[in-house]
Design a protein around this motif. Structure first.
Motif, PDB file in Angstrom:
ATOM      1  N   LEU A  13       0.843  -1.066  -0.056  1.00 57.17           N
ATOM      2  CA  LEU A  13      -0.036  -0.072  -0.010  1.00 57.17           C
ATOM      3  C   LEU A  13       1.049   1.188  -0.001  1.00 57.17           C
ATOM      4  CD1 LEU A  13      -2.780  -1.052   2.499  1.00 57.17           C
ATOM      5  CD2 LEU A  13      -2.909  -1.183   0.047  1.00 57.17           C
ATOM      6  N   SER A  14       1.661   1.407  -1.068  1.00 51.74           N
ATOM      7  CA  SER A  14       2.545   2.542  -1.207  1.00 51.74           C
ATOM      8  C   SER A  14       2.080   3.853  -1.446  1.00 51.74           C
ATOM      9  CB  SER A  14       3.658   2.277  -2.260  1.00 51.74           C
ATOM     10  OG  SER A  14       2.874   2.114  -3.221  1.00 51.74           O
ATOM     11  N   GLU A  15       0.824   3.923  -1.776  1.00 46.50           N
ATOM     12  CA  GLU A  15      -0.070   4.817  -2.057  1.00 46.50           C
ATOM     13  C   GLU A  15      -0.640   5.532  -0.855  1.00 46.50           C
ATOM     14  OE1 GLU A  15      -3.385   1.742  -2.094  1.00 46.50           O
ATOM     15  OE2 GLU A  15      -0.997   2.030  -2.700  1.00 46.50           O
ATOM     16  N   VAL A  16      -0.599   5.147   0.086  1.00 45.86           N
ATOM     17  CA  VAL A  16      -1.092   5.487   1.570  1.00 45.86           C
ATOM     18  C   VAL A  16      -0.013   6.540   1.967  1.00 45.86           C
ATOM     19  CG1 VAL A  16      -1.991   5.015   3.811  1.00 45.86           C
ATOM     20  CG2 VAL A  16      -2.495   3.488   1.909  1.00 45.86           C
ATOM     21  N   GLN A  17      -0.612   7.671   2.298  1.00 47.67           N
ATOM     22  CA  GLN A  17       0.177   8.652   2.939  1.00 47.67           C
ATOM     23  C   GLN A  17       0.207   8.683   4.297  1.00 47.67           C
ATOM     24  OE1 GLN A  17      -0.494  12.949   1.107  1.00 47.67           O
ATOM     25  NE2 GLN A  17      -2.004  11.747  -0.088  1.00 47.67           N
ATOM     26  N   VAL A  18       1.174   8.566   5.037  1.00 50.00           N
ATOM     27  CA  VAL A  18       1.276   8.642   6.566  1.00 50.00           C
ATOM     28  C   VAL A  18       2.040   9.572   7.201  1.00 50.00           C
ATOM     29  CG1 VAL A  18       2.052   7.097   8.542  1.00 50.00           C
ATOM     30  CG2 VAL A  18       1.245   6.080   6.241  1.00 50.00           C
TER      31      VAL A  18
END
Length: 256
Positions: A204-209
């Motif tokens: 899930l590299s598209e998730v901004q954290v």
């Protein structure tokens, strides 16, 4: 005691527990023994200074096989966690801060929590807030403030730092794609790092954290409230972080 069939409960300051690290690894975790560690003064402890801040326990325990780590949001949940881990067949640590509880009425009966399961405290589709332990209270206040400003957040109390509740967290992260983690702990190797690892493992590299916690430093002398303000562990900074993450320009950038 554990090898003899008992369930030892060891109460110790988080910072001083570091001195027993080898015993935790070899005598408890390697043998997968049911020892409960109650880590008092987890997080900053105020005027006792750099030697007493318990801000490393997640990092030095999370990578140990068989070790479970929990953090209660209040005194009632602590009671539930204690009953839960005493009946768990393996080592577990419960971390909780110095100071008073929330002043909540306590249930007369002890109940167990579902193993490895968190709880959803608020629902919204703009930002997912994950706050552990004593950070649940300011995160809950922040979510209410954000709701009044038109920003709908999901708020989760994970309860378990290890194991993480994948069945709860992953669908929310996939749907919302913007996550803020809040912890009274250093960022290096902490709860937010565990969330990043989980998202990476699941692709899930598209998730901004965005992570809120302590920088890579020894924390100075100061009251708990002052240190929380200095390092952004406050309702106000959670609100600012979420608003920046949910800003229209960030959404456009993400869409590209």
């Amino acid at each position: 005691l554990a090898r003899g069939g008992m369930r030892p409960v060891v109460a110790v300051y988080s910072t001083f527990f570091q001195r027993a690290y080898d015993q935790v690894v070899h005598d408890v975790c390697l043998q997968n023994l049911p020892v409960v560690f109650c880590l008092d003064r987890a997080g900053v402890v105020g005027e006792d200074g750099p030697t007493h801040h318990g801000v490393f326990d997640i990092a030095y325990l999370r990578h140990l096989p068989n070790m479970a780590i929990l953090a209660p949001k209040d005194e009632g949940e602590f009671r539930q966690m204690l009953r839960t881990v005493i009946n768990h067949d393996g080592p577990a640590a419960i971390r909780y801060p110095r100071g008073e509880g929330e002043g909540l009425p306590l249930d007369r009966e002890f109940t167990e929590l579902p193993w490895g399961k968190g709880e959803v405290l608020a629902t919204g589709d703009q930002v997912l807030i994950l706050a552990i332990g004593n950070m649940v209270a300011p995160a809950r206040q922040a979510a209410a403030t954000l709701a009044r400003r038109g920003i709908a957040c999901s708020l989760v109390n994970p309860r378990f730092i290890k194991p993480l509740d994948k069945e709860l967290l992953l669908p929310l992260a996939r749907k919302i794609q913007r996550v803020v983690t809040v912890e009274d702990h250093v960022l290096a190797g902490g709860f937010g790092a565990a969330v990043l690892e989980l998202l990476s493992e699941e692709g899930l590299s598209e998730v901004q954290v965005e992570r809120i916690g302590y920088a890579d430093c020894f924390l100075p002398h100061g009251s708990t409230a002052d240190l929380h303000r200095a390092y952004g562990l406050t309702e106000e900074n959670i609100v600012r972080t979420v608003m920046a993450l949910a800003a229209p320009e960030r959404k456009i950038k993400s869409a590209k």
